[in-house]
Scaffold this active site. Structure first.
Site, mmCIF file in Angstrom:
data_model
loop_
_atom_site.group_PDB
_atom_site.id
_atom_site.type_symbol
_atom_site.label_atom_id
_atom_site.label_comp_id
_atom_site.label_asym_id
_atom_site.label_seq_id
_atom_site.Cartn_x
_atom_site.Cartn_y
_atom_site.Cartn_z
ATOM 1 N N GLU A 36 0.859 -1.191 0.000
ATOM 2 C CA GLU A 36 0.000 0.000 0.000
ATOM 3 C C GLU A 36 0.890 1.234 0.000
ATOM 4 O OE1 GLU A 36 -1.573 1.776 3.434
ATOM 5 O OE2 GLU A 36 -1.030 0.120 4.767
ATOM 6 N N ASP A 149 -17.998 3.790 12.747
ATOM 7 C CA ASP A 149 -16.732 3.803 12.001
ATOM 8 C C ASP A 149 -16.103 2.410 11.958
ATOM 9 O OD1 ASP A 149 -14.453 4.450 10.673
ATOM 10 O OD2 ASP A 149 -13.779 6.006 12.073
ATOM 11 N N ASP A 153 -11.488 -1.765 4.939
ATOM 12 C CA ASP A 153 -10.431 -2.782 4.786
ATOM 13 C C ASP A 153 -10.981 -4.191 5.002
ATOM 14 O OD1 ASP A 153 -8.686 -0.684 4.454
ATOM 15 O OD2 ASP A 153 -7.563 -1.022 6.311
ATOM 16 N N LYS A 170 -4.603 -2.412 14.032
ATOM 17 C CA LYS A 170 -4.032 -1.310 14.800
ATOM 18 C C LYS A 170 -4.574 -1.290 16.221
ATOM 19 C CE LYS A 170 -4.561 0.839 11.178
ATOM 20 N NZ LYS A 170 -4.856 1.785 10.104
#
Ligand code: PSU
Ligand code: MN
Length: 324
Positions: A36, A149, A153, A170
């Site tokens: 990415e 939210d 992905d 994360k």
């Protein structure tokens, strides 16, 4: 009856450009690893760590015998395999392109945009690249019950037949709900030499993973079996940050608490870059070194998996296994 329209071909239609070295590798059946570009821009890491991270990831892919394919958007075209000046332009870009933004970026002639995990996986699939490496995927944000939210992905991983190598998700996300949603979406989560779900900066996020692989051939067999069975979508391989680069979990939690407070005034795609920057500030940049180290490690694992896939690993461990 009128003749059927020709099949959609993104390369021929010039919406997707595959770099020369990547195209040559594909033609020769050599392994390729997509990368990415958000992580290598100011949205992911502060300069000069961002550029250093790209160089180290590319070197790790090459050391593993594969060709790196940096993804992005340049001059209204999606790119898989940006090299030289094109790669430099991506490093300097500040426009974040997720999968749903790709078509808009192409159609509007966007000058330069960095691709997230969702966009990169989409482009890798379009270009026929089977393996992709990132730092950490996006997921279900803490407080998603209120904000809604949830990173695209996760949906992209379920939609495209690409292996994604990531250091878990994360750490500032809601990890239990992220794992639950991966289950809902039908994405196999495979621990790379671990039974634990890594939390980006730390090796053990406190949760287990359903599957484990100790070598690349095992992952390649799983990928081929999934395709042979007709189960759509990709595979998520989670690789813990190297032990020497791991952060103290207490330091991480404290940094995350202050970072989330700091980012409370932003919503949508701005959240992740803000939180990452605030964690870097709160850890005195230690998180940046850790982020680079884990991305490099993921690139190396991805290269090994791409090599095993290119070698044509059989979907079964052995012929004639008696299941009766
Ligand atoms: N992992 C990193 N640094 C990053 C990201 C992931 O180590 O900058 C980026 C990826 O591009 C990922 C994106 O796809 O953050 C997720 O953004 P969001 O939460 O807005 O979906
Ligand atoms: Mn989001």
């Amino acid at each position: 009856m009128p003749p059927a329209p020709p099949p959609f071909d993104p390369v021929a239609d010039e919406v997707l450009v595959v770099g020369d070295e990547v195209a040559a590798a594909q033609a020769a059946g050599r392994p390729v690893v997509a990368l990415e570009s958000t992580i290598f821009s100011a949205l992911g890491l502060p300069a000069p760590a961002s550029g250093e991270c790209l160089r180290r990831c590319e070197a790790a892919v090459r050391a593993g015998g594969a060709v790196p394919a940096l993804t992005g958007v340049l001059d209204g075209r999606a790119v898989v395999g940006a090299e030289g000046d094109a790669a430099e332009r991506l490093l300097a870009a500040t426009h974040k392109v997720a999968a749903r933004d790709l078509a808009v970026a192409v159609a509007s002639g966007l000058e330069a945009g960095v691709t997230t995990v969702s966009a990169s996986v989409t482009l890798a699939a379009a270009a026929g690249v089977a393996v992709f490496a990132t730092g950490g995927i996006g997921g279900v944000h803490r407080g998603a019950a209120v904000t809604g939210d949830v990173s695209h992905d996760l949906v992209a991983l379920a939609r495209h037949p690409v292996v994604t190598v990531s250091a878990g998700a994360k750490a500032f996300l809601d990890l239990p709900r992220t794992l639950e949603l991966l289950e809902t979406l039908g994405v196999p989560v495979v621990g790379w030499r671990t039974d634990r779900f890594p939390a980006f900066y730390v090796r053990d996020g406190g949760l287990g993973v359903p599957h484990r692989a100790d070598d690349a051939a095992t992952v390649a067999r799983l990928v081929r079996a999934q395709a042979a069975l007709g189960h759509p979508g990709g595979v998520l391989v989670v690789n813990p940050v190297p032990a020497e680069a791991e952060l103290d979990p207490r330091v991480v939690e404290a940094a995350i608490d202050s970072a989330l407070a700091d980012a409370a005034d932003v919503v949508g795609p701005e959240v992740t870059p803000r939180v990452l920057a605030a964690i870097a500030a709160a850890t005195g940049r230690a998180s940046v070194d850790t982020n680079v180290a884990l991305a490099e490690s993921n690139a190396a694992v991805a290269a090994a998996i791409a090599g095993a896939l290119a070698a044509g690993e059989s979907p079964r461990l052995a012929d004639g296994v008696d299941v009766g």
